[in-house]
Design a protein around this motif. Structure first.
Motif, PDB file in Angstrom:
ATOM      1  N   GLY A  24      68.665  58.344  31.330  1.00 11.30           N
ATOM      2  CA  GLY A  24      68.235  59.085  30.145  1.00 11.30           C
ATOM      3  C   GLY A  24      69.365  59.649  29.305  1.00 11.30           C
ATOM      4  N   ARG A 102      63.988  59.624  39.432  1.00 10.27           N
ATOM      5  CA  ARG A 102      62.910  58.764  39.918  1.00 10.27           C
ATOM      6  C   ARG A 102      63.149  58.357  41.368  1.00 10.27           C
ATOM      7  NH1 ARG A 102      62.948  54.455  35.146  1.00 10.27           N
ATOM      8  NH2 ARG A 102      65.170  54.760  35.563  1.00 10.27           N
ATOM      9  N   GLY A 137      67.608  63.847  34.827  1.00  8.72           N
ATOM     10  CA  GLY A 137      66.786  63.086  33.894  1.00  8.72           C
ATOM     11  C   GLY A 137      65.596  62.459  34.597  1.00  8.72           C
ATOM     12  N   GLN A 138      64.618  62.056  33.809  1.00 10.69           N
ATOM     13  CA  GLN A 138      63.388  61.460  34.333  1.00 10.69           C
ATOM     14  C   GLN A 138      62.664  62.436  35.256  1.00 10.69           C
ATOM     15  OE1 GLN A 138      62.610  58.622  33.014  1.00 10.69           O
ATOM     16  NE2 GLN A 138      64.563  57.757  32.365  1.00 10.69           N
ATOM     17  N   ALA A 139      62.878  63.725  35.042  1.00 12.53           N
ATOM     18  CA  ALA A 139      62.283  64.750  35.909  1.00 12.53           C
ATOM     19  C   ALA A 139      60.767  64.790  35.805  1.00 12.53           C
ATOM     20  CB  ALA A 139      62.865  66.116  35.580  1.00 12.53           C
ATOM     21  N   ASP A 140      60.226  64.188  34.753  1.00  9.68           N
ATOM     22  CA  ASP A 140      58.774  64.166  34.571  1.00  9.68           C
ATOM     23  C   ASP A 140      58.123  62.938  35.210  1.00  9.68           C
ATOM     24  OD1 ASP A 140      60.137  62.581  32.707  1.00  9.68           O
ATOM     25  OD2 ASP A 140      58.441  62.619  31.329  1.00  9.68           O
ATOM     26  N   ASP A 170      63.590  66.605  30.477  1.00  8.52           N
ATOM     27  CA  ASP A 170      62.614  65.651  29.947  1.00  8.52           C
ATOM     28  C   ASP A 170      63.045  65.368  28.509  1.00  8.52           C
ATOM     29  OD1 ASP A 170      60.474  64.332  28.743  1.00  8.52           O
ATOM     30  OD2 ASP A 170      58.954  65.697  29.527  1.00  8.52           O
ATOM     31  N   ARG A 173      60.074  65.117  25.658  1.00 10.63           N
ATOM     32  CA  ARG A 173      59.428  66.344  25.208  1.00 10.63           C
ATOM     33  C   ARG A 173      60.409  67.496  24.979  1.00 10.63           C
ATOM     34  NH1 ARG A 173      56.410  63.492  27.974  1.00 10.63           N
ATOM     35  NH2 ARG A 173      55.667  63.985  30.007  1.00 10.63           N
TER      36      ARG A 173
END
Length: 194
Positions: A24, A102, A137-140, A170, A173
């Motif tokens: 990200g 992830r 990153g990609q924490a969502d 994220d 958002r």
């Protein structure tokens, strides 16, 4: 390191967003660009061999009468671009390591942070003394590795791991993006004053 021009009263800083492919990095810098609204464009830098990375100039305004600009860079992906990533770390002031939260990405994260240490040492830096922020990153993502767990693993050999700011990010958002940017900016400016 930072460039200070006393004649023109300009300070120029350099921060590199480093991490594995797909974590990200570009999305974080794109989010910063979209939200700052200062008219700057993300540009693509690159060498003749077609290696591309993102750059963004971000004005921090005036600090003690000096116009201050921070240049944000991302590193290119791909195992064959290791030397380009090392070169982008020349004359840096700080690093935001964008980890990939992830599931199944731990090996890539560890390889990337190990490469970061190698590249910093190859450029004459002590990795423990460079301002560093961890952005997960990609924490969502579904089943994302908790940021505290991921950062503990990534900072396993860092002598001041407890002092490294860590944020879940994220980039779509926005949560964590500007917090990471503010944290690295504070660290870099603190080093400049020190």
């Amino acid at each position: 390191m930072s460039f200070i021009n006393y004649e023109t009263k300009d300070i120029r800083l350099k921060v590199v967003f480093y991490g594995p492919a797909g974590s990200g990095k570009s999305a974080v810098v794109a989010h910063i660009h979209e939200r700052t609204g200062d008219g700057q464009k993300i540009s693509r830098g690159g060498a003749a061999d077609g290696v591309y990375y993102d750059t963004l100039q971000l004005s921090l305004g005036s600090i003690r009468g000096f116009r201050t600009v921070i240049d944000l860079f991302t590193v290119p992906r791909g195992a064959d671009h290791r030397e380009t990533r090392r070169a982008l770390l020349e004359s840096i002031d700080g690093v935001v390591f964008v980890a990939d939260s992830r599931p199944g990405r731990l090996d890539e994260n560890l390889a990337s942070i190990d490469e970061l240490g190698w590249a910093l040492r190859a450029n004459g830096y002590d990795p423990a003394k460079i301002p560093l922020v961890i952005a997960c990153g990609q924490a969502d993502a579904p089943d994302a590795t908790p940021c505290a767990t991921l950062s503990t693993t990534l900072l396993r050999t860092h002598p001041a791991a407890a002092d490294v700011p860590v944020f879940a990010v994220d980039a779509v958002r926005g949560p964590g993006v500007f917090e990471s940017l503010k944290a690295i900016s504070k660290l870099v400016l603190s080093e400049l004053r020190g």
